[in-house]
Write a protein that holds these residues in place. Structure first.
Motif, PDB file in Angstrom:
ATOM      1  N   ILE A 294       0.913  -1.153   0.000  1.00 54.06           N
ATOM      2  CA  ILE A 294       0.000   0.000   0.000  1.00 54.06           C
ATOM      3  C   ILE A 294       0.947   1.196   0.000  1.00 54.06           C
ATOM      4  O   ILE A 294       1.730   1.370   0.945  1.00 54.06           O
ATOM      5  N   LYS A 295       0.914   1.977  -1.047  1.00 55.42           N
ATOM      6  CA  LYS A 295       1.932   3.021  -1.224  1.00 55.42           C
ATOM      7  C   LYS A 295       1.715   4.225  -0.321  1.00 55.42           C
ATOM      8  O   LYS A 295       0.565   4.601  -0.046  1.00 55.42           O
ATOM      9  N   TYR A 296       2.829   4.824   0.059  1.00 50.96           N
ATOM     10  CA  TYR A 296       2.830   6.163   0.662  1.00 50.96           C
ATOM     11  C   TYR A 296       2.952   7.107  -0.525  1.00 50.96           C
ATOM     12  O   TYR A 296       3.905   7.021  -1.294  1.00 50.96           O
ATOM     13  N   TRP A 297       1.972   7.974  -0.703  1.00 53.98           N
ATOM     14  CA  TRP A 297       2.052   8.848  -1.881  1.00 53.98           C
ATOM     15  C   TRP A 297       1.406  10.189  -1.527  1.00 53.98           C
ATOM     16  O   TRP A 297       0.194  10.361  -1.624  1.00 53.98           O
TER      17      TRP A 297
ATOM     18  N   SER B  50      17.535   3.362  -2.515  1.00 52.89           N
ATOM     19  CA  SER B  50      18.144   2.845  -1.292  1.00 52.89           C
ATOM     20  C   SER B  50      17.893   3.764  -0.114  1.00 52.89           C
ATOM     21  O   SER B  50      18.405   3.534   0.964  1.00 52.89           O
ATOM     22  N   SER B  51      17.081   4.822  -0.324  1.00 53.60           N
ATOM     23  CA  SER B  51      16.891   5.770   0.779  1.00 53.60           C
ATOM     24  C   SER B  51      16.186   5.105   1.963  1.00 53.60           C
ATOM     25  O   SER B  51      16.436   5.472   3.104  1.00 53.60           O
ATOM     26  N   ALA B  52      15.329   4.126   1.706  1.00 57.69           N
ATOM     27  CA  ALA B  52      14.614   3.474   2.812  1.00 57.69           C
ATOM     28  C   ALA B  52      15.595   2.776   3.745  1.00 57.69           C
ATOM     29  O   ALA B  52      15.596   3.009   4.959  1.00 57.69           O
TER      30      ALA B  52
ATOM     31  N   GLY C 121      14.170  11.426   7.413  1.00 55.88           N
ATOM     32  CA  GLY C 121      15.207  11.269   6.382  1.00 55.88           C
ATOM     33  C   GLY C 121      14.548  10.944   5.055  1.00 55.88           C
ATOM     34  O   GLY C 121      14.792  11.559   4.023  1.00 55.88           O
ATOM     35  N   SER C 122      13.673   9.937   5.072  1.00 60.36           N
ATOM     36  CA  SER C 122      12.835   9.610   3.911  1.00 60.36           C
ATOM     37  C   SER C 122      11.645   8.832   4.457  1.00 60.36           C
ATOM     38  O   SER C 122      11.810   7.974   5.350  1.00 60.36           O
ATOM     39  N   GLY C 123      10.471   9.146   3.947  1.00 62.80           N
ATOM     40  CA  GLY C 123       9.246   8.549   4.485  1.00 62.80           C
ATOM     41  C   GLY C 123       9.314   7.029   4.528  1.00 62.80           C
ATOM     42  O   GLY C 123       9.019   6.399   5.546  1.00 62.80           O
ATOM     43  N   SER C 124       9.750   6.436   3.409  1.00 58.76           N
ATOM     44  CA  SER C 124       9.727   4.976   3.330  1.00 58.76           C
ATOM     45  C   SER C 124      10.696   4.323   4.321  1.00 58.76           C
ATOM     46  O   SER C 124      10.532   3.152   4.672  1.00 58.76           O
ATOM     47  N   SER C 125      11.701   5.054   4.801  1.00 63.43           N
ATOM     48  CA  SER C 125      12.664   4.446   5.730  1.00 63.43           C
ATOM     49  C   SER C 125      12.030   4.175   7.093  1.00 63.43           C
ATOM     50  O   SER C 125      12.516   3.335   7.855  1.00 63.43           O
TER      51      SER C 125
ATOM     52  N   MET D 142       4.729  -1.187  -8.650  1.00 63.98           N
ATOM     53  CA  MET D 142       5.834  -0.334  -9.111  1.00 63.98           C
ATOM     54  C   MET D 142       5.934   0.907  -8.230  1.00 63.98           C
ATOM     55  O   MET D 142       4.936   1.333  -7.651  1.00 63.98           O
ATOM     56  N   ASP D 143       7.145   1.463  -8.149  1.00 64.16           N
ATOM     57  CA  ASP D 143       7.348   2.653  -7.319  1.00 64.16           C
ATOM     58  C   ASP D 143       7.731   3.843  -8.200  1.00 64.16           C
ATOM     59  O   ASP D 143       7.349   3.886  -9.356  1.00 64.16           O
ATOM     60  N   ALA D 144       8.517   4.759  -7.630  1.00 63.20           N
ATOM     61  CA  ALA D 144       8.845   5.970  -8.389  1.00 63.20           C
ATOM     62  C   ALA D 144       9.993   5.697  -9.361  1.00 63.20           C
ATOM     63  O   ALA D 144      11.019   6.379  -9.359  1.00 63.20           O
TER      64      ALA D 144
HETATM   65  O1  PMV Z   1      10.074   7.901   1.001  1.00 61.62           O
HETATM   66  P1  PMV Z   1      10.387   8.044  -0.437  1.00 61.62           P
HETATM   67  O2  PMV Z   1      10.742   9.414  -0.823  1.00 61.62           O
HETATM   68  O3  PMV Z   1      11.398   7.010  -0.854  1.00 61.62           O
HETATM   69  O4  PMV Z   1       9.027   7.755  -1.258  1.00 61.62           O
HETATM   70  C1  PMV Z   1       8.504   6.470  -1.440  1.00 61.62           C
HETATM   71  C2  PMV Z   1       7.451   6.478  -2.485  1.00 61.62           C
HETATM   72  C3  PMV Z   1       7.050   5.128  -3.012  1.00 61.62           C
HETATM   73  O5  PMV Z   1       8.159   4.269  -3.129  1.00 61.62           O
HETATM   74  C4  PMV Z   1       6.456   5.315  -4.405  1.00 61.62           C
HETATM   75  C5  PMV Z   1       5.976   4.454  -2.164  1.00 61.62           C
HETATM   76  C6  PMV Z   1       6.407   3.880  -0.844  1.00 61.62           C
HETATM   77  O6  PMV Z   1       5.548   3.837   0.044  1.00 61.62           O
HETATM   78  O7  PMV Z   1       7.553   3.416  -0.687  1.00 61.62           O
END
Ligand code: PMV
Length: 343
Positions: free
Chosen positions: A17-20, A107-109, A139-143, A282-284
């Protein structure tokens, strides 16, 4: 000389379920809650050394000193912790990415989750994993989600203090993921920019938010019942809905390439032919990830290799929560880096 050292490993995760979209850009508060699968195959190892003798922060990625712009991101992140402890020693941050370069996976997560845990270890911070995830988030939402293993929810929360991740299930029930690498280049539109543009301009965005909420509830129920097919169907639908918001933004854009469409078509063909449940997301970026049963990964990989070079199909099992590494583990990671087999 006073030094405080912390070392940690965090695995990357793929959102089902994506964070968007953000409702607060500075605090990284999301518009919707998300749910991911942590992957065993891809991770980042990070060592942080706070050192009173340093006169600025230093950041090395895969052994190479990084530009001021990259160091500034790390410094900003370290500031958050130092506000918390009330002092700001400078640090040397060394990271090694064990994400195949060809995978083209963000790799930001794993990067910010590993850094957050390494800092917590170095400074002996007395906080729960969930609390730590609120720092990683900045730092990054997905992390936020990479601090935990298996299926992980990032609850959107009501404030910076409770927008945090928590584990949902260890995913130890015949779950796997294949990554179809169609392009290993860096993404052209950063997720930060893409999501902001969609929030502002897509008429579909309100529908995304509303249905993402329903998808999350249904997915958690499917996980609780270990209902793989429902889990997969929601995954595929949710991901395509996210991408529909980019196509309906103004001006429209997409993360897909022509090869992404070929990859999607190959997945449809192969799952039909093998009669195996396999679901895309798929992601970004242009690569296609396939959620499948771990026990079907071999057959799927073989069938897909008719359409793609086998080396561009990478498989992974669910991965563990982030964990602290010893100095000996770190030396081993560095060894793999110098031997050139970290990729
Ligand atoms: O946190 P970011 O900037 O890597 O954004 C993640 C965005 C998506 O990969 C598309 C969705 C997600 O929840 O990881």
């Amino acid at each position: 000389m006073t030094q405080a050292v912390g070392i940690a490993r965090a695995h990357t995760n793929i959102a089902l379920i994506k964070y968007w979209g953000k409702r607060d850009k500075d605090l990284f508060l999301p518009m919707n809650s998300s749910l991911s699968l942590t992957l065993e195959a891809f991770y980042t190892d990070t060592k942080v050394t706070f050192d009173d003798e340093l006169i600025k922060d230093i950041f090395l990625l895969n052994g190479k000193e990084q530009s001021e712009k990259e160091v500034a991101k790390i410094s900003h992140f370290l500031d958050l912790f130092c506000e918390y402890i009330g002092k700001r020693p400078f640090a040397r941050v060394e990271s090694i990415n064990f994400v195949p370069t060809a995978a083209g996976l963000a790799s930001s997560a794993s990067a910010f989750a590993a850094l957050a845990l390494a800092v917590a270890d170095a400074l002996k911070l007395d906080m729960t994993r969930q609390e730590l995830s609120t720092f990683a988030r900045r730092g990054s939402g997905s992390s936020t989600r990479s601090l935990f293993g298996g299926f992980v929810e990032w609850a959107m929360g009501t404030s910076s203090e409770d927008s945090m991740a928590h584990p949902v299930d260890d995913a130890d029930w015949d779950i796997g993921m294949l990554v179809l690498v169609v392009d290993s280049q860096e993404k052209k539109i950063a997720s930060r920019i893409g999501m902001e543009h969609t929030v502002q301009t897509s008429p579909f965005y309100p529908a995304w938010i509303e249905t993402a909420r329903e998808d999350l509830q249904a997915m958690k129920a499917a996980i609780a019942e270990k209902d793989f097919e429902t889990l997969g169907r929601i995954t595929e639908h949710n991901g395509f809905k996210m991408h529909a918001t980019t196509l309906s933004a103004n001006p429209p854009f997409t993360y897909w390439s022509a090869d992404s469409l070929l990859a999607q078509e190959a997945v449809r063909l192969v799952r039909e032919e093998l009669q195996v449940p396999a679901y895309m997301t798929m992601d970004a970026g242009p690569n296609v990830k396939i959620l499948c049963r771990a026990s079907d990964m071999g057959r799927l990989q073989k069938a897909l290799s008719i359409h793609f070079p086998a080396e561009n199909i990478i498989s992974s099992l669910p991965g563990p929560a982030a964990y602290v590494l010893s100095e000996a583990d770190w030396q081993q990671s560095k060894m793999r880096l110098t031997e050139g087999n970290h990729i």
